[in-house]
Design a protein around this motif. Structure first.
Motif: not given
Length: 577
Positions: A326-330, A361-363, A368-371
Motif C-alpha cells: 500500500s505504500v509502494g514497496s517494490r 495499528l489495527a486501522a 491494508a487488507v481491504l485492498r
C-alpha cells in the motif's frame, strides 16, 4: 546457476538480487517506509501470536529478525513479508503443550525444535520441486482466498480497533462476540481507529505515493502522548523487553523430534499453502513471476532460523505484505529494512514506541487488507463465468469460516472438478468451407457449407478416458445422419494429448467404420498423439498412411482425385455449439 565465459558458473542468483534487478533510487524511500510500517504492525501482532503459541511475547519479536532475512535471500517473491500466523501458532501450542509438562524452558526448546522441523520439511519439499501445487491455484481460487483472508484479518483486528477484548479466536464466534458487545467499545479508541483508517483511505485516493498509514500512526501516537488518552482507555504498546535474539540449536532429544514430526508436517502444509497462495496472489497483482519451489525453500529457511533464534513457526503474512504494497514497496529491501529496524527496536527503541496506540495499528491492518478484496474482478467472474465465481465464493467461505488450508484445498478441488467437467464435454465442431476464407472452419460459426461424402470433425480438448465415450458418441451420431459418407477426418490439431483408453477407442472406431465402407483418418496430430496411435503396441493401431499433416491433404488423398471439397452429414452444422 549462471553461464560464464568459461562455462557454467557456480554463482547462485539469490532472490534479493533478483528483487533488486532494475532497482530505481526513487523506490528506496517507499521500501524504507514499508519496512518501518511492517515493524510497527509486527510489534503488537507478533507478541500476540507468540502468546497464542504459548510462548513469551518476546519470542514473537525474535521471529521478525532472521526469518525476514532468510526469506529475502532465498525466497522468490519481491514483496512477501514473513511473519507469525494465528493458525500455525495454535497448532504449535497444541503440539507442544502436552509434551512440555508445564516447564517453560522445555516448552521453548520444543517450540524451537518444531520450527526447525517445519523448516526442514519445507526445504525438502522445495528441493523436490513439490511447489507445483501452486500451478493448481487458479484466478478464482486466488480472488476468493484474498477476500476470505481479508475478512479473517478484519474480524481479528476489530476488537483492537474498538478498544475491547473478546474471548474467542475463531472468525465467526469472534465476530459474533464483538458485535454483541459493541456497547463495551472505548469511544476514544474508536475515534483514533477511524481517524487513522480515514487518513489512509483519503491519502491513498489523493496521492497514492504518500504513506498515509505512516502519517496516521505517527499522528495518533502524538495525540495519545499529548492528551494522555491512555488514561481514558486507549490501549498502547507500553514498554518492550530489550536484547538480541539468542542463537542456539534447540536442546531436545531424538524421541522429542519424532514425536513432533507429525505436527510439524501439518504446520508445514498449512504454512506452505498460505505462503504459496499469497506469493502467487501478490505477484499477479503486481505483474511479476514467482517460483513456488524457491518460496518453499525460503520459507523453510525462515522457520529454521526462527527455531534457532528463540522464535516460533512463521508463514507468509498477507496483511503485512498488503501494508508494504500500500505504500509502494517494490522489493525485499522492505523486509530487510524491517529486520534491521526490529534489531534496533530490541536494542534501543522500546521507549519511543510506548505510546503507539493499538487501535491505530489495527486501522492500518484493516485499511491494508481491504485492498485484497477485488470487487471488480469478482464482478467480472460473475458476468463471464458463474461456475468460476462460485469457486471463488467457496474459497472465500472456506478461508473465512473453516480455515486457510481447508478453504484453499476445497477451492482447488472444485477448480479441478470444473476442469474435468469442461474437458469431458468440450467444444467440438464440424468443419467445412466458408465463403471468402481458405481452409476448413467451424460451419456453425462461419456460416459455411458441407458436402455429403466427407465428415471433418474437430475435438477441442485432450482426448482421455473421461471424454472418450462422448467423442465416440458424437462421431457415430454425425455419421448416422450422413448420406453417402465415404471419409471421416479427425482434425486432431486441438488434441494436445491422448491416453491409452482414448487411443483404443479411436482404433476400435476406425475398424467399426471400415466394416461400413467408411475410412477414418487423422489430420494435424501432434507428435505425442501420433506416436501413441501409430505402432504395434495397441490392439487396434493406425498405420502411417492414416495420418496426415493437414485436413486439406487428408481430404484430397482420402477421396482420391474425385474429391472436390469437404462434406458433412445433413444437419451436422449444430455440432459446433
Amino acid at each position: 546457476m549462471h553461464e560464464t565465459a568459461n562455462g557454467p558458473g557456480l554463482r547462485c542468483r539469490l532472490a534479493v538480487l533478483t528483487s533488486l534487478d532494475g532497482y530505481r533510487r526513487s523506490w528506496l524511500s517507499r521500501d524504507l517506509t514499508a519496512g518501518l510500517l511492517i515493524v510497527a504492525i509486527a510489534i503488537p501482532l507478533s507478541m500476540g501470536m507468540a502468546e497464542v503459541a504459548g510462548m513469551p511475547p518476546i519470542a514473537g519479536l525474535y521471529s521478525c529478525v532472521l526469518p525476514l532475512v532468510a526469506y529475502a535471500i532465498l525466497g522468490s517473491s519481491r514483496q512477501l513479508v514473513i511473519a507469525l500466523d494465528a493458525s500455525t501458532a495454535a497448532m504449535l501450542a497444541a503440539a507442544v503443550m502436552g509434551m512440555a509438562d508445564g516447564d517453560p524452558v522445555r516448552y521453548a526448546a520444543l517450540a524451537g525444535a518444531a520450527a526447525v522441523l517445519v523448516g526442514l520439511i519445507l526445504i525438502a519439499a522445495g528441493s523436490m520441486r513439490l511447489g507445483l501445487v501452486a500451478d493448481f491455484l487458479s484466478e478464482p481460487v486466488l480472488l476468493g482466498y484474498q477476500a476470505g483472508l481479508a475478512a479473517v484479518v478484519i474480524v481479528s483486528q476489530l476488537p483492537r480497533f474498538l478498544g475491547m477484548t473478546v474471548e474467542t479466536s475463531d472468525t465467526i464466534p469472534r465476530f459474533r462476540e464483538t458485535f454483541a458487545n459493541l456497547a463495551d467499545a472505548d469511544p476514544w479508541s474508536v475515534v483514533i481507529g477511524v481517524a487513522v483508517l480515514a487518513t489512509m483511505i483519503l491519502v491513498r485516493r489523493w496521492k497514492p505515493a504518500v504513506p498515509g498509514a505512516l502519517i496516521g500512526v505517527v499522528g495518533a501516537t502524538i495525540v495519545v502522548a499529548v492528551f494522555g488518552l491512555q488514561a481514558h482507555g486507549v490501549a498502547v504498546l507500553g514498554a518492550l523487553p530489550s536484547g538480541l535474539p539468542p542463537i542456539a540449536v534447540p536442546d531436545v532429544s531424538l524421541d522429542d523430534l519424532l514425536q513432533l514430526l507429525p505436527a510439524a508436517g501439518a504446520i508445514a502444509l498449512v504454512a506452505a499453502a498460505d505462503t504459496l497462495v499469497s506469493s502467487r496472489a501478490f505477484a499477479a497483482r503486481n505483474s511479476y513471476e514467482v517460483d513456488a519451489n524457491r518460496d518453499l525453500i525460503g520459507l523453510g529457511a525462515a522457520n529454521v532460523s526462527a527455531g534457532c533464534s528463540g522464535g516460533i513457526t512463521t508463514s507468509a503474512s498477507a496483511a503485512r505484505t498488503a501494508v508494504a504494497e500500500s505504500v509502494g514497496s517494490r522489493s525485499q529491501v522492505a523486509g530487510l529494512t524491517a529486520a534491521t529496524l526490529m534489531v534496533l527496536v530490541l536494542l534501543f527503541m522500546t521507549g519511543p514506541l510506548r505510546n503507539v496506540p493499538i487501535p491505530a495499528l489495527a486501522a492500518v491492518v484493516i485499511g491494508a487488507v481491504l485492498r485484497l478484496i477485488e470487487v471488480s474482478s469478482l464482478r467480472t467472474l460473475w458476468r463471464v463465468r458463474r461456475a468460476e465465481f462460485l469457486i471463488a465464493a467457496a474459497a472465500f467461505l472456506g478461508v473465512a469460516v473453516v480455515g486457510v488450508l481447508e478453504g484453499v484445498v476445497v477451492a482447488m478441488a472444485l477448480s479441478l472438478l470444473d476442469f474435468v467437467g469442461r474437458t469431458s464435454r468440450p467444444h467440438d465442431a464440424v468443419l467445412g468451407s466458408v465463403p471468402g476464407r481458405s481452409g476448413y472452419h467451424d460451419v456453425a460459426r462461419g456460416g459455411g457449407r458441407t458436402a455429403p461424402e466427407v465428415l471433418v470433425y474437430r475435438f477441442d480438448a485432450p482426448l482421455f478416458y473421461a471424454n472418450a465415450a462422448r467423442f465416440r458418441s458424437r462421431v457415430r451420431g454425425l455419421a448416422r445422419r450422413a448420406k453417402g459418407l465415404r471419409l471421416i477426418v479427425i482434425d486432431a490439431s486441438a488434441i494436445g494429448d491422448i491416453d491409452v483408453t482414448a487411443a483404443r477407442m479411436l482404433g476400435e472406431l476406425q475398424l467399426e467404420f471400415e466394416t461400413k465402407g467408411i475410412r477414418l483418418v487423422v489430420a494435424g496430430a501432434v507428435g505425442r498423439v501420433q506416436d501413441l496411435l501409430v505402432g504395434d503396441d495397441l490392439q487396434e493401431d493406425f498405420v502411417a498412411g492414416d495420418m496426415y499433416d493437414t485436413v486439406e491433404q487428408a481430404v484430397t488423398d482420402g477421396l482420391a482425385p474425385a474429391a472436390v471439397g469437404v462434406a458433412s452429414p445433413s444437419g451436422a452444422d449444430g455440432a459446433g455449439s
